[in-house]
Design an enzyme around this catalytic site. Sequence first.
Site, PDB file in Angstrom:
ATOM      1  N   ASP A   1       0.813  -1.226   0.000  1.00 40.68           N
ATOM      2  CA  ASP A   1       0.000   0.000   0.000  1.00 40.68           C
ATOM      3  C   ASP A   1       0.841   1.269   0.000  1.00 40.68           C
ATOM      4  OD1 ASP A   1      -2.255  -1.635   0.106  1.00 40.68           O
ATOM      5  OD2 ASP A   1      -2.233  -1.670   2.302  1.00 40.68           O
ATOM      6  N   GLU A   2       1.993   1.219  -0.633  1.00 38.23           N
ATOM      7  CA  GLU A   2       2.884   2.386  -0.671  1.00 38.23           C
ATOM      8  C   GLU A   2       2.443   3.426  -1.709  1.00 38.23           C
ATOM      9  OE1 GLU A   2       3.882  -0.746  -1.118  1.00 38.23           O
ATOM     10  OE2 GLU A   2       5.381  -1.284   0.401  1.00 38.23           O
TER      11      GLU A   2
ATOM     12  N   LYS B   1       1.845   2.074  -5.114  1.00 38.19           N
ATOM     13  CA  LYS B   1       2.403   1.476  -6.339  1.00 38.19           C
ATOM     14  C   LYS B   1       1.473   1.709  -7.531  1.00 38.19           C
ATOM     15  CE  LYS B   1       2.476  -2.494  -4.245  1.00 38.19           C
ATOM     16  NZ  LYS B   1       2.064  -2.057  -2.892  1.00 38.19           N
TER      17      LYS B   1
ATOM     18  N   GLY C   1      -4.469  -4.339  -3.893  1.00 40.62           N
ATOM     19  CA  GLY C   1      -5.481  -3.316  -4.127  1.00 40.62           C
ATOM     20  C   GLY C   1      -4.736  -2.060  -4.527  1.00 40.62           C
ATOM     21  N   HIS C   2      -4.707  -1.769  -5.812  1.00 43.91           N
ATOM     22  CA  HIS C   2      -3.925  -0.640  -6.316  1.00 43.91           C
ATOM     23  C   HIS C   2      -4.875   0.465  -6.770  1.00 43.91           C
ATOM     24  CE1 HIS C   2      -0.157  -3.325  -7.162  1.00 43.91           C
ATOM     25  NE2 HIS C   2      -0.592  -3.394  -5.929  1.00 43.91           N
ATOM     26  N   THR C   3      -4.672   1.653  -6.227  1.00 45.63           N
ATOM     27  CA  THR C   3      -5.591   2.761  -6.510  1.00 45.63           C
ATOM     28  C   THR C   3      -4.975   3.718  -7.517  1.00 45.63           C
ATOM     29  OG1 THR C   3      -6.095   2.608  -4.165  1.00 45.63           O
ATOM     30  CG2 THR C   3      -7.082   4.448  -5.356  1.00 45.63           C
TER      31      THR C   3
ATOM     32  N   GLN D   1       2.011  -6.035  -3.243  1.00 51.65           N
ATOM     33  CA  GLN D   1       2.473  -6.199  -1.861  1.00 51.65           C
ATOM     34  C   GLN D   1       3.765  -5.394  -1.637  1.00 51.65           C
ATOM     35  OE1 GLN D   1       1.329  -9.432  -3.516  1.00 51.65           O
ATOM     36  NE2 GLN D   1      -0.558  -8.497  -2.848  1.00 51.65           N
TER      37      GLN D   1
ATOM     38  N   THR E   1      -8.489  -3.479  -0.489  1.00 57.41           N
ATOM     39  CA  THR E   1      -9.069  -4.787  -0.777  1.00 57.41           C
ATOM     40  C   THR E   1     -10.056  -5.217   0.307  1.00 57.41           C
ATOM     41  OG1 THR E   1      -7.080  -5.415  -1.972  1.00 57.41           O
ATOM     42  CG2 THR E   1      -8.474  -7.225  -1.219  1.00 57.41           C
TER      43      THR E   1
ATOM     44  N   ARG F   1      -5.610   0.435   8.447  1.00 56.22           N
ATOM     45  CA  ARG F   1      -4.182   0.079   8.413  1.00 56.22           C
ATOM     46  C   ARG F   1      -3.500   0.579   9.685  1.00 56.22           C
ATOM     47  NH1 ARG F   1      -3.797   2.487   2.335  1.00 56.22           N
ATOM     48  NH2 ARG F   1      -4.665   0.705   1.229  1.00 56.22           N
TER      49      ARG F   1
ATOM     50  N   LYS G   1       2.924  10.123  -0.647  1.00 53.72           N
ATOM     51  CA  LYS G   1       2.124  10.579   0.502  1.00 53.72           C
ATOM     52  C   LYS G   1       2.879  11.560   1.403  1.00 53.72           C
ATOM     53  CE  LYS G   1      -1.458   7.874   1.433  1.00 53.72           C
ATOM     54  NZ  LYS G   1      -2.396   6.771   1.725  1.00 53.72           N
TER      55      LYS G   1
ATOM     56  N   VAL H   1       2.626  14.055  -3.996  1.00 48.81           N
ATOM     57  CA  VAL H   1       2.083  14.966  -2.971  1.00 48.81           C
ATOM     58  C   VAL H   1       0.552  14.932  -2.926  1.00 48.81           C
ATOM     59  CG1 VAL H   1       4.077  16.499  -2.888  1.00 48.81           C
ATOM     60  CG2 VAL H   1       2.302  16.891  -4.620  1.00 48.81           C
TER      61      VAL H   1
HETATM   62  P1  GDP Z   1      -0.744   0.323  -3.542  1.00 48.24           P
HETATM   63  O1  GDP Z   1      -1.346  -0.946  -3.071  1.00 48.24           O
HETATM   64  O2  GDP Z   1       0.726   0.386  -3.281  1.00 48.24           O
HETATM   65  O3  GDP Z   1      -1.075   0.638  -4.980  1.00 48.24           O
HETATM   66  O4  GDP Z   1      -1.397   1.481  -2.653  1.00 48.24           O
HETATM   67  P2  GDP Z   1      -2.960   1.638  -2.302  1.00 48.24           P
HETATM   68  O5  GDP Z   1      -3.671   2.116  -3.515  1.00 48.24           O
HETATM   69  O6  GDP Z   1      -3.478   0.434  -1.628  1.00 48.24           O
HETATM   70  O7  GDP Z   1      -2.897   2.749  -1.176  1.00 48.24           O
HETATM   71  C1  GDP Z   1      -2.356   3.988  -1.425  1.00 48.24           C
HETATM   72  C2  GDP Z   1      -3.447   5.047  -1.161  1.00 48.24           C
HETATM   73  O8  GDP Z   1      -2.852   6.325  -1.077  1.00 48.24           O
HETATM   74  C3  GDP Z   1      -4.468   5.144  -2.276  1.00 48.24           C
HETATM   75  O9  GDP Z   1      -5.699   5.524  -1.733  1.00 48.24           O
HETATM   76  C4  GDP Z   1      -3.906   6.259  -3.157  1.00 48.24           C
HETATM   77  O10 GDP Z   1      -4.908   6.924  -3.903  1.00 48.24           O
HETATM   78  C5  GDP Z   1      -3.309   7.147  -2.131  1.00 48.24           C
HETATM   79  N1  GDP Z   1      -2.113   7.904  -2.564  1.00 48.24           N
HETATM   80  C6  GDP Z   1      -1.117   7.514  -3.391  1.00 48.24           C
HETATM   81  N2  GDP Z   1      -0.158   8.461  -3.450  1.00 48.24           N
HETATM   82  C7  GDP Z   1      -0.564   9.469  -2.637  1.00 48.24           C
HETATM   83  C8  GDP Z   1       0.014  10.708  -2.238  1.00 48.24           C
HETATM   84  O11 GDP Z   1       1.112  11.083  -2.642  1.00 48.24           O
HETATM   85  N3  GDP Z   1      -0.697  11.463  -1.333  1.00 48.24           N
HETATM   86  C9  GDP Z   1      -1.909  11.063  -0.838  1.00 48.24           C
HETATM   87  N4  GDP Z   1      -2.514  11.866   0.026  1.00 48.24           N
HETATM   88  N5  GDP Z   1      -2.475   9.896  -1.198  1.00 48.24           N
HETATM   89  C10 GDP Z   1      -1.802   9.115  -2.063  1.00 48.24           C
HETATM   90  P1  IMO Z   2      -0.903  -4.185  -2.255  1.00 48.26           P
HETATM   91  O1  IMO Z   2      -0.451  -4.713  -3.581  1.00 48.26           O
HETATM   92  C1  IMO Z   2      -0.950  -4.625   2.076  1.00 48.26           C
HETATM   93  C2  IMO Z   2      -1.100  -8.715   3.620  1.00 48.26           C
HETATM   94  C3  IMO Z   2      -2.365  -9.171   4.301  1.00 48.26           C
HETATM   95  C4  IMO Z   2      -1.796 -10.168   5.292  1.00 48.26           C
HETATM   96  C5  IMO Z   2      -0.658 -10.820   4.504  1.00 48.26           C
HETATM   97  C6  IMO Z   2      -1.024 -12.144   3.860  1.00 48.26           C
HETATM   98  O2  IMO Z   2      -2.209  -3.462  -2.313  1.00 48.26           O
HETATM   99  O3  IMO Z   2       0.181  -3.397  -1.611  1.00 48.26           O
HETATM  100  P2  IMO Z   2      -2.504 -12.789   1.750  1.00 48.26           P
HETATM  101  O4  IMO Z   2      -3.957 -12.541   1.459  1.00 48.26           O
HETATM  102  O5  IMO Z   2      -1.585 -12.213   0.731  1.00 48.26           O
HETATM  103  O6  IMO Z   2      -2.215 -14.236   2.046  1.00 48.26           O
HETATM  104  O7  IMO Z   2      -2.247 -12.015   3.142  1.00 48.26           O
HETATM  105  O8  IMO Z   2      -0.306  -9.881   3.505  1.00 48.26           O
HETATM  106  N1  IMO Z   2      -1.300  -8.177   2.261  1.00 48.26           N
HETATM  107  C7  IMO Z   2      -1.206  -6.878   1.946  1.00 48.26           C
HETATM  108  N2  IMO Z   2      -1.016  -5.808   2.724  1.00 48.26           N
HETATM  109  N3  IMO Z   2      -1.047  -4.488   0.736  1.00 48.26           N
HETATM  110  C8  IMO Z   2      -1.223  -5.561  -0.056  1.00 48.26           C
HETATM  111  O9  IMO Z   2      -1.205  -5.492  -1.400  1.00 48.26           O
HETATM  112  C9  IMO Z   2      -1.356  -6.830   0.546  1.00 48.26           C
HETATM  113  N4  IMO Z   2      -1.550  -8.087   0.079  1.00 48.26           N
HETATM  114  C10 IMO Z   2      -1.501  -8.896   1.136  1.00 48.26           C
HETATM  115  O10 IMO Z   2      -3.028  -8.110   4.948  1.00 48.26           O
HETATM  116  O11 IMO Z   2      -1.223  -9.501   6.378  1.00 48.26           O
HETATM  117 MG    MG Z   3      -2.913  -1.604  -1.826  1.00 42.72          MG
END
Ligand code: GDP
Ligand code: IMO
Ligand code: MG
Length: 423
Positions: free
Chosen positions: A13-14, A16, A40-42, A219, A295, A300, A326, A409
């Site tokens: 959830d960085e 990506k 779960g990529h946003t 991940q 997802t 978190r 972020k 940002v």
């Molecule tokens: P991923 O799994 O690494 O693709 O990350 P996620 O989508 O699960 O979570 C990142 C969240 O932060 C999403 O809701 C994005 O829309 C949001 N996001 C991404 N980059 C930034 C940023 O620079 N600032 C803020 N405020 N939100 C961000």
């Molecule tokens: P993205 O791509 C954050 C975590 C789960 C759990 C562990 C194992 O959005 O960054 P799993 O269902 O893979 O067997 O669960 O890994 N986990 C994640 N945490 N972002 C994810 O994906 C994750 N995918 C799995 O919460 O702790």
């Molecule tokens: Mg994610």
Amino acid sequence: MSAVVLVGSQWGDEGKGKITDFLAEKADCVVRYQGGSNAGHTVEVASEKFMLHLIPSGILYPKTICIIGNGVVVDMGEVLTELKELQERGIDTSNLRISSRAQVVMPYHKEIDAIEDQCKKIGTTKRGIGPAYEDKISRTGFRICDLFDPGFKERFAQEMERKNLLLQKIYDAPGFEIEAIYAELMDQAARLQKYVADTSLLVNQAIKEGKKVLFEGAQGTLLDIDHGTYPYVTSSYPTSGGACIGAGVGPTNISRVIGVVKAYTTRVGEGPFPTELNDANGELLRSRGAEFGTTTGRARRCGWLDAVILRYAARINGLTDLAITKLDVLDTFATIKICVAYRYKGEILYEFPDNLGILQECVPEYIEMPGWQQDISQIEHYEDLPAAARNYIAKVEELCGVKQAIVAVGPKRTQTIVSDQLF
Ligand code: GDP
Ligand code: IMO
Ligand code: MG
């Protein structure tokens, strides 16, 4: 040669998805190489928000070929749902390709995942990821290409019987009706057939032709089955090495590795987290950063940035660049902390420990940086960031020995500051 791997440097959830979408404008090909619908990529563009689980985050660009590689475990129902949602929003999805060698996530994988997590207590996403990879390694899984094989029904029926025995005799669960699952699989396979290809061939051809290929990790480094906080990890290789295996390319093809780093740390699910904050600052990070799972919707866990983890991620992945996301979430903090080492029973540790018992007892050694206390979400150029924000980034670069190329940002595509063109 431009083949760039993008990996999560922390626990997922960085951001990506956002960075992949941003880079995909210039990429000819975006490839998911591991994981499954646990990701779960946003992606946010103008007022539109897209949540992608299996389809690569380059899908909004019709000219970019989006590949679900052989290393991914594919829930076909989920792919069809995502395709439908994208199509209903006017997105052209004809650029999707799915590896014929990718493993299929079966309904029983999800059931077993949900049942087993009750005692394993990893806090999985219940998407069947662990059980699907288990079957892959134990050679009882099914690849997409197997679904089109004349002998499939017989082999599938045998495996389903075994799975029903497990579910009914060991887990006291109802089990599945073989004919119904078979019919559903055949229907899904027929609907996805036009996307299925030998994707390693496509990626290698693209690289040979000098095209730009981006590998989208899911991940993060600390969720890697080998390098993460085992057993609180996922069952695949999110680290950069996973891209070669999960896409079918040789390591000599990779030119750069970008580590996506959230400006603080989050984690979903169970497992140790040294810089976790169970206080008002943790709450503030969660609310300002909207830190709720894409997802599963789970809140978190949040904490300060951990440079021990970033150094480790730089080493394991061979990071060449950072994409720091972020940063705007830190806008209101008067002081911001960075963990530079761990204290364990009076000893200072600079390297990330393998033993979870030790990690659990590590106390972070922090440095404090002054905050910038201003809204940076509309800033477009690196030099326009407040000095305190640039100092924070410089400290991160120094602590992990990797320079930033991108700073985000805000969640939208436009809220992205580029210092170094990666393609
Ligand atoms: P991923 O799994 O690494 O693709 O990350 P996620 O989508 O699960 O979570 C990142 C969240 O932060 C999403 O809701 C994005 O829309 C949001 N996001 C991404 N980059 C930034 C940023 O620079 N600032 C803020 N405020 N939100 C961000
Ligand atoms: P993205 O791509 C954050 C975590 C789960 C759990 C562990 C194992 O959005 O960054 P799993 O269902 O893979 O067997 O669960 O890994 N986990 C994640 N945490 N972002 C994810 O994906 C994750 N995918 C799995 O919460 O702790
Ligand atoms: Mg994610």
